[in-house]
Motif scaffolding. Structure first.
Motif, PDB file in Angstrom:
ATOM      1  N   PHE B 290      -3.636  -5.711 -46.523  1.00  0.00           N
ATOM      2  CA  PHE B 290      -4.018  -7.122 -46.390  1.00  0.00           C
ATOM      3  C   PHE B 290      -3.260  -7.994 -47.393  1.00  0.00           C
ATOM      4  CE2 PHE B 290      -7.737  -5.615 -44.005  1.00  0.00           C
ATOM      5  CZ  PHE B 290      -7.841  -6.599 -43.038  1.00  0.00           C
ATOM      6  N   LEU B 291      -2.863  -7.400 -48.522  1.00  0.00           N
ATOM      7  CA  LEU B 291      -2.186  -8.169 -49.568  1.00  0.00           C
ATOM      8  C   LEU B 291      -0.679  -7.991 -49.563  1.00  0.00           C
ATOM      9  CD1 LEU B 291      -4.649  -7.418 -52.507  1.00  0.00           C
ATOM     10  CD2 LEU B 291      -4.452  -9.537 -51.197  1.00  0.00           C
ATOM     11  N   SER B 292      -0.159  -7.164 -48.662  1.00  0.00           N
ATOM     12  CA  SER B 292       1.290  -6.926 -48.704  1.00  0.00           C
ATOM     13  C   SER B 292       1.985  -6.955 -47.344  1.00  0.00           C
ATOM     14  CB  SER B 292       1.590  -5.604 -49.420  1.00  0.00           C
ATOM     15  OG  SER B 292       1.066  -4.502 -48.690  1.00  0.00           O
ATOM     16  N   ASP B 293       1.282  -6.749 -46.253  1.00  0.00           N
ATOM     17  CA  ASP B 293       1.901  -6.931 -44.928  1.00  0.00           C
ATOM     18  C   ASP B 293       2.002  -8.435 -44.676  1.00  0.00           C
ATOM     19  OD1 ASP B 293       1.430  -4.218 -44.732  1.00  0.00           O
ATOM     20  OD2 ASP B 293       0.068  -4.338 -43.023  1.00  0.00           O
ATOM     21  N   ALA B 294       3.087  -8.851 -44.048  1.00  0.00           N
ATOM     22  CA  ALA B 294       3.187 -10.275 -43.719  1.00  0.00           C
ATOM     23  C   ALA B 294       2.057 -10.664 -42.766  1.00  0.00           C
ATOM     24  CB  ALA B 294       4.533 -10.570 -43.077  1.00  0.00           C
ATOM     25  N   HIS B 295       1.460 -11.821 -43.019  1.00  0.00           N
ATOM     26  CA  HIS B 295       0.424 -12.358 -42.135  1.00  0.00           C
ATOM     27  C   HIS B 295       1.086 -13.160 -41.003  1.00  0.00           C
ATOM     28  CE1 HIS B 295      -2.776 -12.309 -45.611  1.00  0.00           C
ATOM     29  NE2 HIS B 295      -2.403 -11.110 -45.235  1.00  0.00           N
ATOM     30  N   GLY B 296       0.230 -13.680 -40.111  1.00  0.00           N
ATOM     31  CA  GLY B 296       0.769 -14.491 -39.011  1.00  0.00           C
ATOM     32  C   GLY B 296       0.023 -15.796 -38.824  1.00  0.00           C
ATOM     33  N   ARG B 297       0.677 -16.709 -38.017  1.00  0.00           N
ATOM     34  CA  ARG B 297       0.099 -18.014 -37.634  1.00  0.00           C
ATOM     35  C   ARG B 297      -0.043 -18.927 -38.877  1.00  0.00           C
ATOM     36  NH1 ARG B 297       0.999 -14.718 -33.770  1.00  0.00           N
ATOM     37  NH2 ARG B 297      -0.636 -13.910 -32.435  1.00  0.00           N
ATOM     38  N   ASP B 298      -1.235 -19.491 -39.064  1.00  0.00           N
ATOM     39  CA  ASP B 298      -1.520 -20.431 -40.158  1.00  0.00           C
ATOM     40  C   ASP B 298      -0.767 -21.754 -39.993  1.00  0.00           C
ATOM     41  OD1 ASP B 298      -2.596 -21.595 -42.397  1.00  0.00           O
ATOM     42  OD2 ASP B 298      -2.142 -19.939 -43.745  1.00  0.00           O
ATOM     43  N   HIS B 299      -1.159 -22.482 -38.967  1.00  0.00           N
ATOM     44  CA  HIS B 299      -0.607 -23.810 -38.727  1.00  0.00           C
ATOM     45  C   HIS B 299      -1.719 -24.859 -38.786  1.00  0.00           C
ATOM     46  CE1 HIS B 299       3.150 -22.657 -36.110  1.00  0.00           C
ATOM     47  NE2 HIS B 299       3.120 -22.009 -37.260  1.00  0.00           N
ATOM     48  N   VAL B 300      -1.336 -26.074 -39.173  1.00  0.00           N
ATOM     49  CA  VAL B 300      -2.194 -27.247 -38.997  1.00  0.00           C
ATOM     50  C   VAL B 300      -1.379 -28.233 -38.159  1.00  0.00           C
ATOM     51  CG1 VAL B 300      -3.292 -29.207 -40.130  1.00  0.00           C
ATOM     52  CG2 VAL B 300      -3.444 -26.924 -41.154  1.00  0.00           C
ATOM     53  N   THR B 301      -1.955 -28.700 -37.066  1.00  0.00           N
ATOM     54  CA  THR B 301      -1.172 -29.480 -36.102  1.00  0.00           C
ATOM     55  C   THR B 301      -1.914 -30.732 -35.638  1.00  0.00           C
ATOM     56  OG1 THR B 301       0.060 -27.590 -35.246  1.00  0.00           O
ATOM     57  CG2 THR B 301      -0.217 -29.418 -33.741  1.00  0.00           C
ATOM     58  N   HIS B 302      -1.157 -31.806 -35.513  1.00  0.00           N
ATOM     59  CA  HIS B 302      -1.637 -32.989 -34.800  1.00  0.00           C
ATOM     60  C   HIS B 302      -0.727 -33.172 -33.587  1.00  0.00           C
ATOM     61  CE1 HIS B 302      -3.247 -36.999 -34.032  1.00  0.00           C
ATOM     62  NE2 HIS B 302      -2.000 -37.357 -33.793  1.00  0.00           N
ATOM     63  N   ALA B 303      -1.309 -33.311 -32.418  1.00  0.00           N
ATOM     64  CA  ALA B 303      -0.483 -33.443 -31.213  1.00  0.00           C
ATOM     65  C   ALA B 303      -1.036 -34.540 -30.322  1.00  0.00           C
ATOM     66  CB  ALA B 303      -0.442 -32.124 -30.455  1.00  0.00           C
TER      67      ALA B 303
END
Ligand code: FES
Ligand code: FES
Lengths: 158, 791
Positions: B290-303
């Motif tokens: 959990f602390l060393s594999d790359a994570h994914g996503r994590d966006h904040v978006t206005h559309a």
């Protein structure tokens, strides 16, 4: 260090282990039975599932010394002489495995499940497998495999 | 056609070893004199390292070495490179800070590796790691996007003011503005796309061995692309030439993107092995993952979406903040840009699109590709926005989609965001899915649920994705540091059996079966006589590996090309044996035949002759029957389809149950329907997990609160229903196989369908918005807030 004796897949072993050695470490590192896997450190994934005296157990959650005198069955010993158990056959024909990492634990757990409940519903299978994680299959074909194996075993018993 | 070729659901060749417990995963490899590494990782998200005192650890039993960032620097170990460079709007290059394998002087996320302890046993290494004394000076940290871009936020890198890595855009701003200026309706949405952990069930592992007699390094590693790892080790990190490096990715227990990247531990076990004179093995714990594999996503978006009053899309404008974490992982900058913004047209005609993406550093684990990589984020925001538009305009959610879909006769279709879709039939997959779920009877089912006190919701997502990555020249122009072709060697043995050496890597996909089926389709040889070799740089000439659903479309095409060369050479041999002109010889069903006659030679006879060339055109044709091909794709492939979900929500508890999932995908030509369905199932579970359960939660100090399977909720069997999976095939027009790719469609298409279904269920209660994951607590709170507001 403690000396324990146990049977693994019908074979007797006498081994020296540290008090903190886990059963899964005994299997993988001392006995080189690497079919039993480790997928977590909180007893949540079930990749390490084996049978101790016929009951499925997470071998990462049990000390090796607790298995003193016990009979352990791992995936390598489920069927023996290179043949497939009906559960293994069903995983194969139903495509119940992809990367194969969760598979030994799944198969051990599922086989015990149908021994206890030879005619489970889909829902019972899904709940019965709750202690085992798979990231690849979405469980769909695992559930299908378990139901298929149950049917095969029931058919054979008749 | 043979019963093992294209379209045959043959059971997998690779299953047997896995079912018998005889798989060979990286951690199963134990070498003579094996030693073990354990890492000391920073418990702080941002801290200066004043000193490291390893004396006690070094004195502990079995300890061979304690290595730190100072040692790595002294040996001139390279930092982990980023493989993609993005150019900002203003023409400047992205900020690419150093990424040392072991940090020196400063740790920038919890889990940043500070020291490496090597001992004779794993337990000894673990014990000794506890004894390494690190004097940290903790400093304020920032983990969340909105906090990281606020004035006065802690800075992750001095060279990246405001924590901005790059500020990039795509599309035509002026055309988009013009559409919005005259728009009859505008619908806006604010969304987050939750940060997820990849969580292949096999944790990462690496076992490095330096052979001082041969002066050669061998690395066993959990990789999706061993050649890429070797390339980066050779060129950037270990700085040892390729011929002195062997990288083996044996059986790998799932990847989902996380095992693409070159990680510090791979380099460090090799380096340490040379220093201590033993092979060095490291196996990640789950909490370490959990602390060393790359994570994914994590966006904040206005559309915002501009529409006509009757619901025709006119323009789309998107502003996204994308979390990069503390360092740039191998493909990180490409994910929110070229794998995200380019997808914003979805399956729709949208005349103008403009997207801005700002990539932001935070004191968190690096973020990179996780199953879908950028495309789930694009699909999620578009499909949420389309649903919202349907509600605001009072148009049926299915009809608004149908009205805006690109029609089959509009291909090739050029989007305003760079991609040109070659082929598809989106109305067909829409209808197929609606039929599979029996959409016409939804109201009855809803009423039935209501009688049981449950709120039933229907959710839809029509999506496309771009995979089969990717044309090398194109990605090079967009900032990639590598080509994205694939390589294959096909070796026909004298008795007619075949070995294929592929640069693709199978970590669950079943290539040992499907690639054999491809060869069977062409040469008619039973798959039992075809062996697929992958995952070893000493055996396979080259390869770019497996990610972006590229193996069948790109790796499979390389195999086809190599087989073409074999077939052609065989024609010359057969022509000689048949005393005919080469031009008159045809190859079909495993036989060379003189056209229009019954004179023929089997492929086996020709293969044997190639190796026993007694009666042979030796002046013009070399003996032997083996050939290689590199296939560079001409375009991306564009799978698409429709995902439908029905949920039941318990309004008392907020618990969401997924009661039905029906999907219809177009993934191009299918090699093995059973395996394709299995890939779809896995992707669906992944996508439903993201929608309802999974999230990497950081607190404001940068501590990861969901850092184990106790606190990070993975989808389990009882969380999911069985899936209804259908396929409607249009063949990819630009590769020889017609294959598009299937590995990611579930993770891309289904999350918005789930949330749209939950919002549909909650609409009568006045709930109009939810962010993923829709946990019972979040749903319950949303219900309370909506009811409170109404009261
Ligand atoms: S290793 Fe995960 S439960 Fe035992
Ligand atoms: S088959 Fe890969 S985790 Fe289950």
């Amino acid at each position: 260090m403690a000396t324990i004796s146990l049977k693994v897949n019908e074979k007797s072993h006498v081994v020296d282990v540290e008090a903190r050695t886990l059963l899964v470490e005994l299997l993988r590192e001392h006995l080189r039975l690497t079919g039993t896997h480790v997928g977590c450190d909180t007893s949540q994934c079930g990749a390490c599932t084996v049978w101790v005296d016929g009951k499925s157990v997470k071998s990462c959650a049990m000390l090796a010394v607790e298995a003193d005198g016990a009979a352990v069955t791992t995936i390598e010993g489920l069927s023996g002489n290179g043949k497939l158990h009906p559960m293994q056959t069903a995983f194969h024909t139903c495509h119940g495995l992809q990367c194969g990492f969760c598979t030994p634990g799944m198969v051990m757990r599922a086989t015990e499940l149908i021994q206890r409940n030879p005619n489970p519903t889909e829902d019972e299978v899904r709940h019965g497998l709750e202690g085992n994680l798979c990231r690849c299959t979405g469980y769909h074909n695992i559930v299908k495999a378990v139901l298929t194996a149950a049917e095969t075993v029931r058919g054979g018993a008749q | 056609m043979s019963d093992q070729g294209l379209g045959a659901s043959v059971a997998r060749k690779e299953d047997r070893r896995f079912l018998l417990g005889k798989g060979r995963y990286t951690d199963d490899v134990t070498l003579p004199n094996q030693s073990y590494a354990v890492f000391v990782r920073s418990p702080h998200a941002n801290a200066a390292i004043r000193s490291i005192d390893a004396r006690q650890a070094l004195a502990a039993p079995g300890v061979l070495a304690v290595l730190t960032g100072e040692d790595a620097a002294a040996d001139d170990l390279g930092g982990i490179p980023c493989g993609w460079t993005i150019t900002s709007k203003d023409g400047s290059k992205m900020v690419a800070p150093p990424h040392p394998a072991l940090v020196k002087g400063k740790a920038r996320h919890t889990g940043d590796p500070v020291a490496m302890v090597i001992a004779e046993t794993r337990a000894q290494a673990k014990d000794a790691a506890q004894l390494v004394e690190v004097d940290y000076d903790p400093q304020p940290a920032v983990a969340h996007l909105n906090a990281a871009v606020a004035n006065g936020a802690p800075q992750v890198w001095d060279e990246a003011p405001g924590n901005v890595c790059f500020d990039w855009h795509l599309g035509d701003a002026a055309a988009t503005d013009a559409e919005f200026a005259k728009a009859e309706r505008v619908v806006a949405i604010d969304l987050t796309n939750n940060r997820v952990a990849p969580n292949a069930i096999e944790p990462r592992a690496a076992n490095g061995y330096y052979d001082d007699v041969e002066d050669r390094y061998t690395l066993y590693t959990t990789s999706q692309n061993p050649h890429l790892t070797r390339l980066l080790l050779a060129a950037y990190t270990l700085k040892v030439p390729e011929q002195k490096l062997r990288v083996v990715a044996p059986d790998v227990g799932g990847g989902f993107g996380s095992k693409i990247f070159h990680y510090a531990e791979e380099l460090l076990v090799l380096w340490a092995s040379k220093k201590v004179g033993h092979p060095v093995k490291w196996t990640s714990d789950r909490s370490e993952a959990f602390l060393s594999d790359a994570h994914g996503r994590d966006h904040v978006t206005h559309a915002e979406l501009a529409l006509t009053a009757d619901g025709k899309f006119r323009a789309l404008s998107v502003r996204t903040l994308a979390n990069m974490g503390a360092y740039l992982s191998t493909f990180a900058p490409a994910i929110p840009t070229y794998l995200h913004a380019t997808l914003l047209s979805g399956p729709y005609v949208i005349p103008a699109i403009y997207a801005e993406v700002k990539a932001i550093f935070t004191h968190t684990v690096p973020v990179d590709a996780v199953r879908g990589a950028g495309r789930p984020e694009a699909t999620y925001l578009l499909e949420r926005l389309v649903d919202k538009a349907a509600r605001e305009l009072g148009i049926d959610r299915v009809e608004i989609r149908r009205k805006n879909l690109i029609q089959p006769d509009q291909f090739p279709y050029q989007t305003p965001v760079a991609l040109q879709y070659d082929v598809g039939d989106y109305p067909a997959t829409l209808d197929m899915a609606l039929q599979a779920i029996d959409y016409g009877k939804f109201a009855e089912r809803k009423a039935e649920s209501e009688q049981r006190g449950k709120l039933r919701g229907f959710g839809i997502s029509t999506y496309i994705e771009a995979c089969g990555i990717a044309p090398s020249a194109l990605v090079g122009a967009l900032g990639a540091g590598a080509g994205l072709y694939e390589a294959a060697t096909v070796r026909v043995h004298p008795t007619g059996s075949v070995t294929v050496f592929t640069g693709s890597h199978s970590h669950g996909q079943g290539h040992e079966t499907t690639f054999a089926q491809l060869v069977n389709e062409r040469l008619g040889i039973p798959i039992e006589n075809i062996e697929i070799v992958h995952g070893d740089t000493d055996r396979i000439p080259f390869g770019m590996g497996t990610y972006g659903s590229r193996s069948a479309a790109v790796g499979g095409s390389a195999i086809y090309k190599a087989v073409d060369k074999i077939v052609d050479k065989g024609k010359k041999i057969a022509a000689h044996l048949l005393e005919a002109n080469v031009a008159d010889v045809e190859f079909e069903d495993g036989k060379y035949r003189v056209a229009g006659t019954d004179r023929e030679k089997t492929f086996g006879e020709v293969a044997f002759t190639a190796y026993v060339p007694h009666n042979y055109p030796i002046d013009t044709v070399e003996p032997g029957l083996e050939d290689s091909a590199f296939y560079d794709p001409k375009n991306f492939t564009f799978p698409g389809g429709c995902h439908l979900v029905e949920v039941e929500v318990d309004p008392e508890t907020g618990v969401v149950e997924v009661v039905d999932v029906a999907i219809a995908d177009d993934v191009g030509v299918i090699i093995n329907p059973m395996i394709v369905d299995g890939q779809a199932h896995g992707g669906l579970a992944h996508g439903i997990g993201q929608a309802l359960l999974e999230e990497c939660v950081y607190d404001t100090e940068g501590q990861l609160l969901s850092g184990s399977f106790m606190s990070y909720t993975m989808p389990r069997a009882a969380d999911l229903p069985s899936f209804k999976v259908g396929n409607h095939v249009t063949a990819c027009t630009h590769n020889p196989t017609g294959i598009k790719g299937v590995g990611e469609v579930g993770a891309i298409g289904v999350p918005p369908a789930v949330i749209n279904a939950v919002l549909d269920a909650l609409a009568p209660l006045g709930v109009t918005h939810l962010d993923m994951p829709a946990t019972p607590e979040k749903v319950w709170r949303a219900i309370q807030a909506a009811q409170g507001g109404a009261a």
